[in-house]
Enzyme design. Structure first.
Site, PDB file in Angstrom:
ATOM      1  N   ASP A 230      -0.085   5.064   0.968  1.00  0.00           N
ATOM      2  CA  ASP A 230      -0.284   6.022   2.067  1.00  0.00           C
ATOM      3  C   ASP A 230      -0.321   5.293   3.411  1.00  0.00           C
ATOM      4  O   ASP A 230      -1.089   4.351   3.604  1.00  0.00           O
ATOM      5  CB  ASP A 230      -1.586   6.803   1.859  1.00  0.00           C
ATOM      6  CG  ASP A 230      -1.572   7.589   0.550  1.00  0.00           C
ATOM      7  OD1 ASP A 230      -0.485   7.997   0.096  1.00  0.00           O
ATOM      8  OD2 ASP A 230      -2.666   7.794  -0.025  1.00  0.00           O
TER       9      ASP A 230
ATOM     10  N   ASP B 205       0.870  -1.170   0.000  1.00  0.00           N
ATOM     11  CA  ASP B 205       0.000   0.000   0.000  1.00  0.00           C
ATOM     12  C   ASP B 205       0.916   1.233   0.000  1.00  0.00           C
ATOM     13  O   ASP B 205       2.105   1.124   0.323  1.00  0.00           O
ATOM     14  CB  ASP B 205      -0.873  -0.047   1.261  1.00  0.00           C
ATOM     15  CG  ASP B 205      -1.751   1.177   1.401  1.00  0.00           C
ATOM     16  OD1 ASP B 205      -2.341   1.603   0.394  1.00  0.00           O
ATOM     17  OD2 ASP B 205      -1.828   1.714   2.531  1.00  0.00           O
TER      18      ASP B 205
HETATM   19 MG   LIG Z   1      -2.853   3.136   3.605  1.00  0.00          MG
END
Ligand SMILES: [Mg+2]
Ligand SMILES: [Zn+2]
Length: 178
Positions: free
Chosen positions: A9, A7
């Site tokens: 962020d 992922d």
């Molecule tokens: Mg995230």
């Protein structure tokens, strides 16, 4: 092939409740880019799978997102690291697409692109939906406690087999020691 799905962020860079909308707002988490560089140098392919509903919400456009990723790649290159590809979901929560996590669409696309069995692929995230998508796709889910990670841990709903670490740097330490 050693491949990892990350992922973005909250795993690689600081997350923001008001979205990361510009290159200036994209700020790496301490040690995350160095960790990716260590994976690159150990022969891992690093792939990002990221929900970017800010596109559907009109908060930024594709050109800006590309500029954000260019900043990330430049900083990473300076450390000897490389991201092989970046998969994004541009849709909003009401678009009912197959790619927005917790749905597994991006992970399945990655499996097709690289012709790889996801059983051998760890997927790292800070939000419950990352782990749910990873589990649904058949990846090994890893939770980091950066970003939304503590809240995710507290939810008590981690998919079976989820492994937990402080941050990406600690995960990479464990993988490269093993
Ligand atoms: Mg995230
Ligand atoms: Zn989507």
């Amino acid at each position: 092939m050693k491949l990892v799905i990350l992922d973005r962020d909250g795993v690689i860079n600081h997350d923001s409740p008001s979205f990361v909308k510009s290159p200036a707002e994209w700020v790496a988490l301490p040690g995350s880019l160095e960790a990716i560089a260590r994976l690159s140098q150990a022969g891992w392919r690093v792939v990002i799978a990221s929900n970017q509903s800010g596109l559907a919400r009109g908060l930024f456009n594709m050109e800006t997102l590309n500029a954000i990723h260019a900043k990330m790649r430049i900083e990473l290159t300076q450390l000897g690291g490389h991201v092989d590809s970046i998969f994004i979901c541009p849709h909003g929560p009401d678009d009912n697409c197959q790619c927005r996590k917790p749905r597994p669409g991006m992970y399945l696309d990655i499996a097709r692109r690289y012709d790889i069995d996801l059983k051998s692929v760890p997927a790292v995230g800070d939000s419950l939906r990352d782990l749910q998508a990873a589990h649904e796709a058949g990846c090994a889910p890893w939770l980091v406690l950066s970003g939304n990670g503590l809240k995710t841990l507290d939810s008590g709903e981690l998919p079976p087999g989820t492994q937990v670490a402080d941050d990406l740097a600690q995960i990479v330490d464990r993988w490269l020691e093993a």
